[in-house]
Scaffold this motif. Structure first.
Motif, short mmCIF file in Angstrom:
data_model
loop_
_atom_site.label_atom_id
_atom_site.label_comp_id
_atom_site.label_asym_id
_atom_site.label_seq_id
_atom_site.Cartn_x
_atom_site.Cartn_y
_atom_site.Cartn_z
N VAL A 177 0.87 -1.18 0.00
CA VAL A 177 0.00 0.00 0.00
C VAL A 177 0.90 1.22 0.00
O VAL A 177 1.81 1.33 0.84
CB VAL A 177 -0.93 0.01 1.22
N THR A 178 0.65 2.18 -0.93
CA THR A 178 1.53 3.34 -1.06
C THR A 178 0.76 4.64 -0.91
O THR A 178 -0.48 4.66 -0.94
CB THR A 178 2.23 3.34 -2.43
N ASN A 179 1.55 5.75 -0.86
CA ASN A 179 1.00 7.08 -0.57
C ASN A 179 0.65 7.99 -1.76
O ASN A 179 -0.11 8.95 -1.51
CB ASN A 179 1.94 7.83 0.35
N TYR A 218 5.13 7.11 1.36
CA TYR A 218 5.09 5.94 2.23
C TYR A 218 4.79 4.68 1.42
O TYR A 218 4.07 4.72 0.42
CB TYR A 218 4.03 6.08 3.33
N SER A 219 5.35 3.57 1.92
CA SER A 219 5.01 2.26 1.38
C SER A 219 4.94 1.27 2.54
O SER A 219 5.84 1.26 3.40
CB SER A 219 6.07 1.78 0.37
N VAL A 220 3.88 0.46 2.56
CA VAL A 220 3.69 -0.53 3.62
C VAL A 220 3.31 -1.85 2.96
O VAL A 220 2.32 -1.92 2.21
CB VAL A 220 2.59 -0.10 4.61
N LYS A 254 7.97 -1.59 5.85
CA LYS A 254 7.42 -0.25 5.72
C LYS A 254 8.58 0.73 5.62
O LYS A 254 9.72 0.44 6.03
CB LYS A 254 6.53 0.11 6.91
N ALA A 282 10.76 3.78 0.86
CA ALA A 282 9.46 3.49 0.26
C ALA A 282 9.61 3.20 -1.24
O ALA A 282 8.97 2.29 -1.78
CB ALA A 282 8.51 4.67 0.47
N ARG A 339 8.77 -0.37 -3.32
CA ARG A 339 7.95 -0.48 -4.53
C ARG A 339 8.71 -1.18 -5.65
O ARG A 339 8.14 -2.00 -6.39
CB ARG A 339 7.50 0.91 -4.98
N GLU A 376 -2.32 2.18 -4.60
CA GLU A 376 -2.22 3.55 -4.10
C GLU A 376 -3.44 3.87 -3.25
O GLU A 376 -4.56 3.95 -3.75
CB GLU A 376 -2.11 4.53 -5.26
N ALA A 415 -2.18 4.12 3.70
CA ALA A 415 -0.72 4.02 3.79
C ALA A 415 -0.20 4.87 4.95
O ALA A 415 0.67 4.44 5.72
CB ALA A 415 -0.08 4.45 2.47
N HIS A 456 1.58 3.29 8.28
CA HIS A 456 2.96 3.70 8.58
C HIS A 456 3.06 4.35 9.96
O HIS A 456 4.05 4.17 10.67
CB HIS A 456 3.44 4.67 7.50
#
Length: 379
Positions: free
Chosen positions: A267-269, A273-275, A292, A298, A302, A314, A319, A323
């Motif tokens: 899951v990204t921002n 951020y990336s989780v 994360k 981040a 990806r 997205e 996200a 985070h």
């Protein structure tokens, strides 16, 4: 000037410095306190046991002065007789001696408690240096000891003179009393005078104890450089500690990156951020965060996800919430169950579409993320 100030002993001794000194037997001790305690204990014992001691002394004097015909005609019995009288005298005063012995052991414990150090028994040949010895003779400590000796002589002598003068009539009257009464009266006079004279030493003790504590603390004072060096020895070199922390973070980052290919979704921002989330119905009660990061990390998450065909979604609010409120290895917060469930449902449908074809699932665009969990939500 700064270097000179670093070499001046201006800092209070650390606990480690105090402990090391104690291990070497270097603690504050007051000989005046020990002497005062022992003499006071002996005088108090004589005072409270006066009647008993008087009775025993009268009996011993009576036995010693009895005319014994066997001793007169058999000199070899004289030594055993003297031995018996000496033992009787020792037994009579044994409680007083025992009290003084116990006080001698306990008095030094008043300042620093129990201490046993073998290092204090090791001979120090440096003390045999005559130049160092002369320095100790004319040191501040020697001058203080001289002042204490003069003070003791003045105070004790003054009190003794006053006591003798105050009881001069009682001493003169002893010659007109019977032996029994004279022994009893002498005991009271000696004990009372003794306690009065010893009490005069209280002033010396009141001065010596604070001085010994101050002197001991002064000897252990530290420079700023010693403080810094001790901090390095106890806490470790800051540079080395920083390097260790850096290596630990790098190892944790590698472990985190290696877990991304096993994730179900990232899951990204989309850029901040990336989780990465993973869920299995075997052994997991809720989806778990396996990786994360923000910004460059981040971006790397990806990239690894793309290289391993891990779906990327997205969803900025989700996200940000994940985070902010989770750590690696944590299960997602209960308040995000519904939002994450929709994401995983989309991911599973997308996988089925990629393998079986059919209608491509719509990407969720409005996930139920509570505003209090989203740090980017507008109040």
């Amino acid at each position: 000037m700064a270097e000179d100030s670093d070499l001046e002993k201006t800092e209070q001794p650390s606990q480690r410095r105090l402990d090391q000194a104690k291990e070497k037997g270097q603690v504050a001790r007051s000989n005046e306190l020990s002497t005062f305690s022992i003499l006071l204990a002996g005088g108090a014992a004589l005072w409270f046991m006066g009647a008993s001691l008087n009775a025993h002394m009268v009996r011993l004097l009576h036995d010693a002065l009895i005319f014994n015909q066997d001793v007169v005609f058999k000199p070899e019995l004289l030594i055993p007789r003297l031995y018996d009288l000496s033992m009787d005298m020792l037994i009579t005063f044994a409680p007083v001696l025992l009290m003084m012995f116990i006080t001698a052991l306990g008095a030094p414990l008043i300042l620093n408690g129990w201490l046993f150090s073998t290092e204090a028994l090791v001979p120090q040949f440096s003390r045999m240096n005559p130049i160092t010895g002369m320095g100790r003779i004319f040191s501040t400590n020697s001058l203080v000891e001289l002042a204490k000796a003069l003070g003791k002589a003045t105070i004790v002598g003054g009190v003794a003179t006053w006591v003798i003068w105050h009881h001069r009539d009682d001493v003169i009257q002893l010659a007109s009393l019977s032996v029994t009464t004279a022994i009893s009266q002498t005991g009271y006079l000696v004990t009372g005078s003794f306690l009065a004279i010893v009490s005069g030493m209280l002033l010396i003790v009141a001065i010596d104890v604070p001085f010994q504590l101050w002197s001991h603390n002064k000897k252990l004072m530290m420079t700023k450089e010693e403080i810094r060096q001790e901090s390095k020895e106890t806490d470790g070199n800051p540079e080395v500690k920083g390097r260790i922390r850096s290596m630990q973070r790098e190892a944790a980052r590698r472990r985190m990156m290696s877990a991304i290919p096993t994730a179900d979704v990232v899951v990204t921002n989309p850029t901040h951020y990336s989780v990465a989330l993973k869920y299995s119905d075997k052994g997991m009660s809720a989806p778990v965060v396996v990786a994360k990061g923000s910004h460059l990390i981040a971006q790397r998450i990806r990239e690894i996800a793309q290289e391993n065909n891990v779906p990327i979604l997205e969803a900025p609010p989700l996200a940000r919430a994940l985070h902010k409120h989770t750590e690696i290895g944590d299960a997602i917060p209960e308040a995000l169950y519904t939002a994450v469930a929709e994401v995983l449902a989309y991911v599973y449908q997308l996988k089925r579409y990629n393998t079986d074809g059919g209608v491509r699932p719509d990407q969720p665009d409005s996930l139920p993320v509570p505003a209090e969990l989203d740090p980017g939500a507008v109040a």
